[in-house]
Scaffold this motif. Structure first.
Motif, PDB file in Angstrom:
ATOM      1  N   MET A  97       1.529  10.295   7.041  1.00 60.74           N
ATOM      2  CA  MET A  97       1.713   8.842   6.893  1.00 60.74           C
ATOM      3  C   MET A  97       2.711   8.507   5.795  1.00 60.74           C
ATOM      4  N   ASP A  98       3.312   7.309   5.897  1.00 61.54           N
ATOM      5  CA  ASP A  98       4.273   6.858   4.889  1.00 61.54           C
ATOM      6  C   ASP A  98       3.541   6.402   3.640  1.00 61.54           C
ATOM      7  N   ALA A  99       4.290   6.417   2.535  1.00 65.92           N
ATOM      8  CA  ALA A  99       3.689   6.028   1.264  1.00 65.92           C
ATOM      9  C   ALA A  99       3.688   4.513   1.083  1.00 65.92           C
ATOM     10  N   ASP A 100       4.416   3.792   1.947  1.00 69.80           N
ATOM     11  CA  ASP A 100       4.671   2.383   1.645  1.00 69.80           C
ATOM     12  C   ASP A 100       3.634   1.415   2.227  1.00 69.80           C
ATOM     13  N   LEU A 101       2.501   1.970   2.678  1.00 70.67           N
ATOM     14  CA  LEU A 101       1.402   1.178   3.240  1.00 70.67           C
ATOM     15  C   LEU A 101       1.764   0.461   4.540  1.00 70.67           C
ATOM     16  N   GLN A 102       2.921   0.834   5.113  1.00 67.23           N
ATOM     17  CA  GLN A 102       3.235   0.294   6.448  1.00 67.23           C
ATOM     18  C   GLN A 102       2.419   1.025   7.502  1.00 67.23           C
ATOM     19  N   HIS A 103       1.868   2.171   7.093  1.00 69.33           N
ATOM     20  CA  HIS A 103       0.905   2.884   7.929  1.00 69.33           C
ATOM     21  C   HIS A 103      -0.459   2.687   7.293  1.00 69.33           C
ATOM     22  N   GLU A 204       4.759  -5.466   6.634  1.00 74.01           N
ATOM     23  CA  GLU A 204       5.912  -5.244   5.768  1.00 74.01           C
ATOM     24  C   GLU A 204       5.495  -4.464   4.539  1.00 74.01           C
ATOM     25  N   ARG A 205       6.476  -3.831   3.927  1.00 73.36           N
ATOM     26  CA  ARG A 205       6.227  -3.103   2.679  1.00 73.36           C
ATOM     27  C   ARG A 205       5.723  -4.047   1.598  1.00 73.36           C
ATOM     28  N   PRO A 206       4.679  -3.681   0.830  1.00 78.17           N
ATOM     29  CA  PRO A 206       4.254  -4.549  -0.260  1.00 78.17           C
ATOM     30  C   PRO A 206       5.217  -4.475  -1.439  1.00 78.17           C
TER      31      PRO A 206
HETATM   32 MG    MG Z   1       8.480   1.952   5.578  1.00 77.02          MG
END
Ligand code: MG
Ligand code: UDP
Length: 339
Positions: A97-103, A204-206
């Motif tokens: 998973m991505d680190a950007d909380l989009q997942h 969206e990315r936080p």
């Molecule tokens: Mg992303």
């Protein structure tokens, strides 16, 4: 007990990483209660970040012994990050998973439910819309999936993502594909297995910014086409045949006009046009050939997919050694003072 490895490739993610860690801990702690057979490890990959991502890894590793990390010697790209994660994950299940909380980590319990009984080998999310994305970008994405699925035998599912909960068997199959030019969307699909798609709305990315420019995405999609289809090579042959047919018709017309009507043919402009068109066509086709050749060239070099500069093991060992050294020094000081 079953170990779940959570693999997270990170590139310049200092802003979201602390948020991500908090969120994933919340979800996995709850999962450990709901599914007592589960334990977790978190495997972060630092893909040559230029910000404080590695420092955050140090803090997390100090705080939580389930946190592991690999830090690359430079930026190798997300594909290499995912490969390194899958290769080093020890789990019976692996999550990417991505680190950007989009997942959103909140999907993990549901994903686990699908893979735990063996009905599915992989659970993944699929975007149902492209909210928050520009119209032009969405249009290109749509076209890419259309073309790709027409010319490639490997189905690339529109909106499918790299957010995956996979069994060890599937991970091993992916690792067997040790190619240098990695296009994960294709690889995940090529290996087959039963995949459950969970629909979700884009978030969206936080914080932080995406590292994908439009041009970057465009190049990535061409890589994808080349990695999973040889159709462009066939296009060159097709164009060759078509131009042969056209030139043959032109010859017949010219001969006919001259012999039957006695018309003189305007030589200069037509010749120039034909030369331009054909040499353009030839260069275009040589270009396609060159692209495939360059990919083959890179594959035959067998370069490593990533180079690790530092790992949590090394960091923890060094820390232990320093602590031991400090302890010894203190002991020596004490013994001297006793003397
Ligand atoms: Mg992303
Ligand atoms: N990423 C990476 N290496 C790169 C670019 C991105 O490891 O060279 C990671 C990034 O930290 C994030 C994930 O890949 O965890 C997805 O990146 P991003 O959010 O920039 O892409 P997008 O969500 O816009 O497709």
């Amino acid at each position: 007990m079953k170990l779940v490895s959570v693999v997270v490739p990170c590139y310049n993610e200092q802003e979201v990483l602390p948020m991500f860690y908090e969120e994933i801990i919340k979800v996995t702690d709850k999962m450990s209660v709901d599914f007592p057979e589960l334990e977790f490890e978190f495997l972060f990959i630092n893909d040559g970040s230029k910000d404080k991502t590695l420092e955050i890894f140090h803090t997390l590793a100090d705080r939580d012994k389930r946190v592991r990390y690999i830090s690359f010697s430079r930026n190798f790209g997300k594909e290499s990050g995912m490969y390194a994660g899958l290769k080093n994950a020890k789990g019976d299940y692996v999550v990417v998973m991505d680190a950007d909380l989009q997942h959103p980590p909140a999907f993990l319990p549901e994903m686990y439910k699908y893979v735990k009984d063996g009905e599915y080998d992989c659970a993944t999310t699929r975007r149902v819309n492209r909210k928050g994305e520009s119209k032009v970008r969405s249009w290109f994405a749509m076209k890419f999936y259309q073309i790709m699925n027409k010319i490639s035998q490997t189905e690339i599912v529109d909106g499918a993502q790299d957010f995956r909960f996979m069994t060890r068997q599937m991970v091993d199959a992916i690792l067997d594909m040790s190619e240098y030019n990695r296009f994960s969307k294709g690889i995940f699909s090529w290996v087959g297995f039963n995949v459950k798609y969970l629909p979700y709305e884009n978030v969206e990315r936080p914080a932080g910014t995406t590292s994908w420019s439009f041009w970057g995405l465009f190049k990535y999609s061409l890589e994808g086409i080349m990695a999973f289809s040889t159709a462009p090579l066939a296009i060159s042959s097709l164009l060759g045949i078509v131009s042969c047919i056209i030139s043959f018709i032109l010859i017949i017309i010219t001969v006919f006009k001259t012999l039957v009507f006695g018309e003189s043919v305007d030589g200069y402009p037509t010749t120039i046009c034909v030369i331009f068109m054909l040499s353009g066509l030839q260069l275009f086709c040589t270009g396609i050939l060159g692209q495939y050749l360059s990919k083959t060239y890179l594959e035959t070099k067998h370069r490593p997919i990533y180079i690790a500069k530092e790992t949590d093991e090394l960091y923890r060992r060094k820390k232990q050694e320093n602590q031991n050294k400090d302890g010894n020094n203190n002991n020596n000081d004490n013994s001297q003072s006793v003397k």
